[in-house]
Scaffold this motif. Structure first.
Motif, mmCIF file in Angstrom:
data_model
loop_
_atom_site.group_PDB
_atom_site.id
_atom_site.type_symbol
_atom_site.label_atom_id
_atom_site.label_comp_id
_atom_site.label_asym_id
_atom_site.label_seq_id
_atom_site.Cartn_x
_atom_site.Cartn_y
_atom_site.Cartn_z
ATOM 1 N N ILE A 1 53.784 -40.123 12.532
ATOM 2 C CA ILE A 1 53.714 -40.647 11.158
ATOM 3 C C ILE A 1 54.488 -41.962 11.078
ATOM 4 O O ILE A 1 55.352 -42.235 11.926
ATOM 5 C CB ILE A 1 54.239 -39.577 10.156
ATOM 6 C CG1 ILE A 1 53.803 -39.896 8.715
ATOM 7 C CG2 ILE A 1 55.753 -39.393 10.241
ATOM 8 C CD1 ILE A 1 53.929 -38.719 7.751
ATOM 9 N N GLY A 2 54.193 -42.776 10.075
ATOM 10 C CA GLY A 2 54.891 -44.063 9.907
ATOM 11 C C GLY A 2 54.658 -44.936 11.125
ATOM 12 O O GLY A 2 53.526 -45.131 11.569
ATOM 13 N N GLY A 3 55.730 -45.404 11.705
ATOM 14 C CA GLY A 3 55.629 -46.290 12.863
ATOM 15 C C GLY A 3 55.039 -45.613 14.087
ATOM 16 O O GLY A 3 54.630 -46.286 15.033
ATOM 17 N N SER A 4 54.981 -44.285 14.090
ATOM 18 C CA SER A 4 54.393 -43.575 15.225
ATOM 19 C C SER A 4 52.921 -43.277 14.971
ATOM 20 O O SER A 4 52.325 -42.451 15.671
ATOM 21 C CB SER A 4 55.173 -42.273 15.478
ATOM 22 O OG SER A 4 56.522 -42.578 15.751
ATOM 23 N N SER B 1 56.820 -39.320 18.392
ATOM 24 C CA SER B 1 57.938 -39.330 17.443
ATOM 25 C C SER B 1 59.172 -39.898 18.123
ATOM 26 O O SER B 1 59.635 -39.349 19.129
ATOM 27 C CB SER B 1 58.232 -37.905 16.955
ATOM 28 O OG SER B 1 59.361 -37.906 16.111
ATOM 29 N N LYS B 2 59.674 -40.979 17.572
ATOM 30 C CA LYS B 2 60.862 -41.585 18.170
ATOM 31 C C LYS B 2 62.010 -40.572 18.213
ATOM 32 O O LYS B 2 62.647 -40.385 19.231
ATOM 33 C CB LYS B 2 61.268 -42.832 17.377
ATOM 34 C CG LYS B 2 62.529 -43.476 17.919
ATOM 35 C CD LYS B 2 62.922 -44.730 17.195
ATOM 36 C CE LYS B 2 64.270 -45.195 17.739
ATOM 37 N NZ LYS B 2 64.803 -46.352 17.062
ATOM 38 N N THR B 3 62.253 -39.915 17.093
ATOM 39 C CA THR B 3 63.418 -39.032 16.979
ATOM 40 C C THR B 3 63.123 -37.609 17.420
ATOM 41 O O THR B 3 64.015 -36.846 17.741
ATOM 42 C CB THR B 3 63.865 -38.964 15.516
ATOM 43 O OG1 THR B 3 62.732 -38.539 14.734
ATOM 44 C CG2 THR B 3 64.351 -40.300 15.011
ATOM 45 N N THR C 1 60.995 -35.341 13.118
ATOM 46 C CA THR C 1 60.259 -35.572 11.873
ATOM 47 C C THR C 1 59.461 -34.334 11.467
ATOM 48 O O THR C 1 58.630 -33.827 12.239
ATOM 49 C CB THR C 1 59.346 -36.804 12.044
ATOM 50 O OG1 THR C 1 60.186 -37.899 12.431
ATOM 51 C CG2 THR C 1 58.621 -37.153 10.767
ATOM 52 N N GLN D 1 54.283 -50.633 5.399
ATOM 53 C CA GLN D 1 55.468 -50.059 6.056
ATOM 54 C C GLN D 1 56.342 -51.161 6.642
ATOM 55 O O GLN D 1 57.554 -51.198 6.432
ATOM 56 C CB GLN D 1 55.101 -49.063 7.163
ATOM 57 C CG GLN D 1 56.370 -48.362 7.670
ATOM 58 C CD GLN D 1 56.267 -47.701 9.034
ATOM 59 O OE1 GLN D 1 55.324 -47.911 9.780
ATOM 60 N NE2 GLN D 1 57.267 -46.898 9.362
ATOM 61 N N GLU E 1 59.373 -51.119 4.133
ATOM 62 C CA GLU E 1 60.439 -50.294 4.713
ATOM 63 C C GLU E 1 61.532 -51.192 5.298
ATOM 64 O O GLU E 1 62.696 -50.826 5.329
ATOM 65 C CB GLU E 1 59.880 -49.354 5.793
ATOM 66 C CG GLU E 1 60.852 -48.259 6.196
ATOM 67 C CD GLU E 1 60.222 -47.148 7.026
ATOM 68 O OE1 GLU E 1 59.988 -46.048 6.488
ATOM 69 O OE2 GLU E 1 59.969 -47.372 8.223
ATOM 70 N N GLN F 1 66.400 -47.827 7.399
ATOM 71 C CA GLN F 1 65.512 -47.289 6.361
ATOM 72 C C GLN F 1 66.180 -46.104 5.677
ATOM 73 O O GLN F 1 65.625 -45.024 5.603
ATOM 74 C CB GLN F 1 64.125 -46.912 6.918
ATOM 75 C CG GLN F 1 64.077 -45.934 8.078
ATOM 76 C CD GLN F 1 64.476 -46.547 9.387
ATOM 77 O OE1 GLN F 1 64.107 -47.671 9.688
ATOM 78 N NE2 GLN F 1 65.262 -45.815 10.168
ATOM 79 N N VAL G 1 64.673 -43.629 2.823
ATOM 80 C CA VAL G 1 63.733 -42.511 2.950
ATOM 81 C C VAL G 1 64.456 -41.172 3.142
ATOM 82 O O VAL G 1 63.821 -40.117 3.168
ATOM 83 C CB VAL G 1 62.723 -42.728 4.118
ATOM 84 C CG1 VAL G 1 61.899 -43.985 3.901
ATOM 85 C CG2 VAL G 1 63.431 -42.787 5.453
HETATM 86 O O1 F6P Z 1 59.866 -42.740 7.229
HETATM 87 C C1 F6P Z 1 60.980 -42.919 8.028
HETATM 88 C C2 F6P Z 1 60.648 -43.033 9.464
HETATM 89 O O2 F6P Z 1 61.837 -42.910 10.153
HETATM 90 C C3 F6P Z 1 59.929 -44.322 9.856
HETATM 91 O O3 F6P Z 1 60.770 -45.397 9.948
HETATM 92 C C4 F6P Z 1 59.337 -43.911 11.162
HETATM 93 O O4 F6P Z 1 58.384 -44.810 11.607
HETATM 94 C C5 F6P Z 1 58.787 -42.548 10.789
HETATM 95 O O5 F6P Z 1 59.764 -42.007 9.925
HETATM 96 C C6 F6P Z 1 58.522 -41.613 11.937
HETATM 97 O O6 F6P Z 1 59.675 -41.351 12.669
HETATM 98 P P1 F6P Z 1 59.607 -40.689 14.107
HETATM 99 O O7 F6P Z 1 58.856 -41.598 14.997
HETATM 100 O O8 F6P Z 1 61.028 -40.515 14.530
HETATM 101 O O9 F6P Z 1 58.890 -39.366 13.975
#
Ligand code: F6P
Length: 570
Positions: A192-195, A245-247, A250, A390, A394, A529, A532
């Protein structure tokens, strides 16, 4: 990471919160990072002479752009910039040469120059998260780099890109099989988002470069109906899920992935499918992906210094690389690098991202136009407005300065838009005759081998006609005031020779750098960000039955009760 480094980072965070502006964040003990002392990039744009003059112009000047275009024979040439196969014409904007000079003075007196240097040098300019901002390294070549520490990083990036190449080639060639030996025909990118947004944008824009299989699908929303509808069309034996997902924390992405994992069990009796060849994870947090159950050999990594909305160029681009092939993906990186070099080296008055940023600042801070429309005359750029929402909102939708002060001028306006000509039959009425002024970015490809020449001619004529109609307007005729078009409505035109991977890379990087310039002048951190977070944690509270509803406002708790009373499936 060694225990020492962890302690070191915690200490640095502590110091940062105590002394946000004065602490030297560069740390030579972290592998090969820049030793340079970070400059204080705090800036009060409204205190500058240029800002004050711009205010007076905005209050007093009535600019007639058509007159400017007629009287100033060099205006179009001087207010145009070429970078590779991208041309920006910004001559249809509500600026005089004096205003343009003052906008250039504003950026020159701001810390932009040093700030840009600091970004490329790898200083920790994302201060609230204590991070470097190095997405440009993902598309850099060794010869661009003088800093030894960056060479080390580029080596890592190139290893990660090699992994993307290896995996994507195997999938495209049919060599990567599911548990029952079937080749992959469908890839579902869950992120989602940047991913998600950059991948969707580029996959659709570059559909010309895809092969019939594997097909790429995108799931972002936690709305299970979207996931169900996609999975219902697929054969589990031939499906690969890419969890992007970067983190790897999510909520939406993890829930969608878990539901997809269960689907494999229902469809083909595969338990713990997330450990199988039906799942690949792309993340900067390998530990979390492993803890989630992904096979460590199926994880593509990228670096924490790549911001989520700037991550398309990293391993996050994996699903796209499967779709368009690694060579085209690399072309996109090269195109972005082309824009990086232009951004780094072009003089301010011929620097495309600087121009877009300054014009937007003029409208946002001085003319008080609240919104900005992105209108690609190319159906394949359908996702560009969402992507830029975004990227810009963002990044720059902030009201606290880099130094932690509340700021008293406007920052990022509202980005919106839709493709032309569809938009013409929806909201262009307001653009021409409404009571608000909306600057527009028109974007089109001059050549389109996917289209029909007749169609393309009509498409481009419409775009040019709209830009001209907006600026020229039309006097009212007798007894027909409704036919009056005030005109003087500004627009930029970005023409791309052709929508190739290379040129798309340049286009996206153009807007990335526009965001950077604006953040520099507005004195905000464009790379965090925090806005959010609150909503996310409150949603979690509503899910947690032990949490008291009283912590919510009465409207929300009443709605919550109403949902619970009336829902039919518990
Ligand atoms: O909406 C906040 C956010 O952290 C965005 O900046 C990011 O692109 C998105 O959620 C998805 O995050 P992740 O890639 O860690 O799942």
């Amino acid at each position: 990471m060694s225990a020492c480094k962890k302690v070191d980072q915690i200490t640095r965070k502590f110091w940062f919160f105590c002394f946000p502006l004065s602490f030297d964040l560069a740390d030579s003990s972290l592998e090969g990072e820049s030793n340079e002392i970070m400059t204080n990039f705090e800036f009060k744009p409204q205190k500058t002479a240029a800002w004050k003059r711009l205010k007076t112009y905005a209050d007093a000047t009535t600019i007639n752009v058509v007159d400017e275009l007629t009287n100033d024979k060099e205006r179009v040439e001087d207010f145009s910039i070429q970078c590779g196969q991208l041309k920006l014409d910004f001559s249809k904007n509500l600026i005089t040469r004096e205003i343009w000079q003052d906008l250039l003075e504003l950026v020159s007196t701001s810390p932009f120059d040093k700030h840009r240097e600091a970004m490329f040098a790898g200083q920790r300019i994302n201060t609230s998260e204590d991070r470097q901002v190095l997405h440009t390294l993902l598309r850099a070549k060794m010869k661009d780099i003088s800093d030894q520490s960056h060479k080390h990083k580029i080596n890592r990036v190139s290893t990660q890109l090699n992994m993307v190449e290896l995996f994507s080639k195997r999938i495209r060639s049919g060599g990567w099989t599911g548990v029952n030996g079937e080749a992959i025909t469908d890839v579902v990118n869950i992120g989602i988002g940047g991913s998600d947004l950059g991948l969707r944008l580029a996959y659709e824009a570059l559909v010309e470069y895809t092969q019939p299989v594997p097909r790429i699908h995108f799931i972002s929303n936690v709305d299970g109906a979207a996931l169900n509808a996609t999975l219902a069309k697929l054969d589990a034996d031939r499906t690969l899920i890419v969890v992007a997902s970067k983190t790897f924390t999510t909520q939406e992405t993890l829930l969608n992935s878990t539901t997809a994992a269960n689907w494999f069990e229902q469809e083909i009796g595969l338990r713990n499918s997330q450990y199988s060849t039906h799942f690949v994870a792309v993340t900067a947090n390998k530990e979390n992906a492993i803890a989630y159950g992904i096979n460590p050999n199926h994880i593509l990594e990228f670096e924490e210094w790549v911001g989520g909305r700037f991550s398309l160029w990293s391993s996050i681009g994996f699903s796209l690389a499967i779709g368009i092939g690694i060579d085209n993906f690399k072309q996109m990186l090269d195109g972005a690098r082309r824009m990086d070099l232009h951004f780094k080296t072009s003089p301010m008055n011929k620097n495309m991202p600087v121009a877009l940023a300054l014009l937007n600042i003029w409208y946002c801070n001085f003319m008080e136009f609240q919104t900005h429309a992105i209108i690609p005359y190319c159906e394949r750029l359908n996702y560009l407005p969402s992507y830029l929402q975004q990227l810009e909102m963002e990044s720059n939708g902030k009201s606290v300065s880099r130094g932690g002060e509340t700021i008293d001028y406007k920052t990022c306006g509202i980005i919106w838009g839709q493709t032309g000509t569809n938009g013409q039959h929806a909201f262009f009425q307001l653009l021409h005759q409404g009571t608000v002024c909306v600057p527009v970015d028109f974007i089109a490809a001059i050549n389109d081998s996917m289209s029909h020449p007749k169609h393309h001619k009509v498409l481009l004529s419409n775009m040019l006609a709209q830009g001209s109609a907006l600026i020229k307007g039309q006097a009212s005729t007798e007894n027909a005031p409704h036919r009056y078009y005030p005109g003087n409505k500004p627009s930029n035109t970005i023409l791309i020779d052709q929508l190739t991977p290379y040129n798309l890379g340049s286009l996206i990087a153009l807007y990335e750098h526009k965001v950077f310039v604006q953040g520099s002048i507005w004195s905000i951190n464009s790379f965090d960000q925090w806005g959010v977070e609150l909503g996310k944690s409150m949603a979690q509270k509503l899910l947690d039955s032990k949490e008291s509803r009283s912590s919510f406002d009465v409207s929300t708790s009443t709605l919550f009760d109403h949902i619970n009373d009336r829902k039919t499936n518990h």
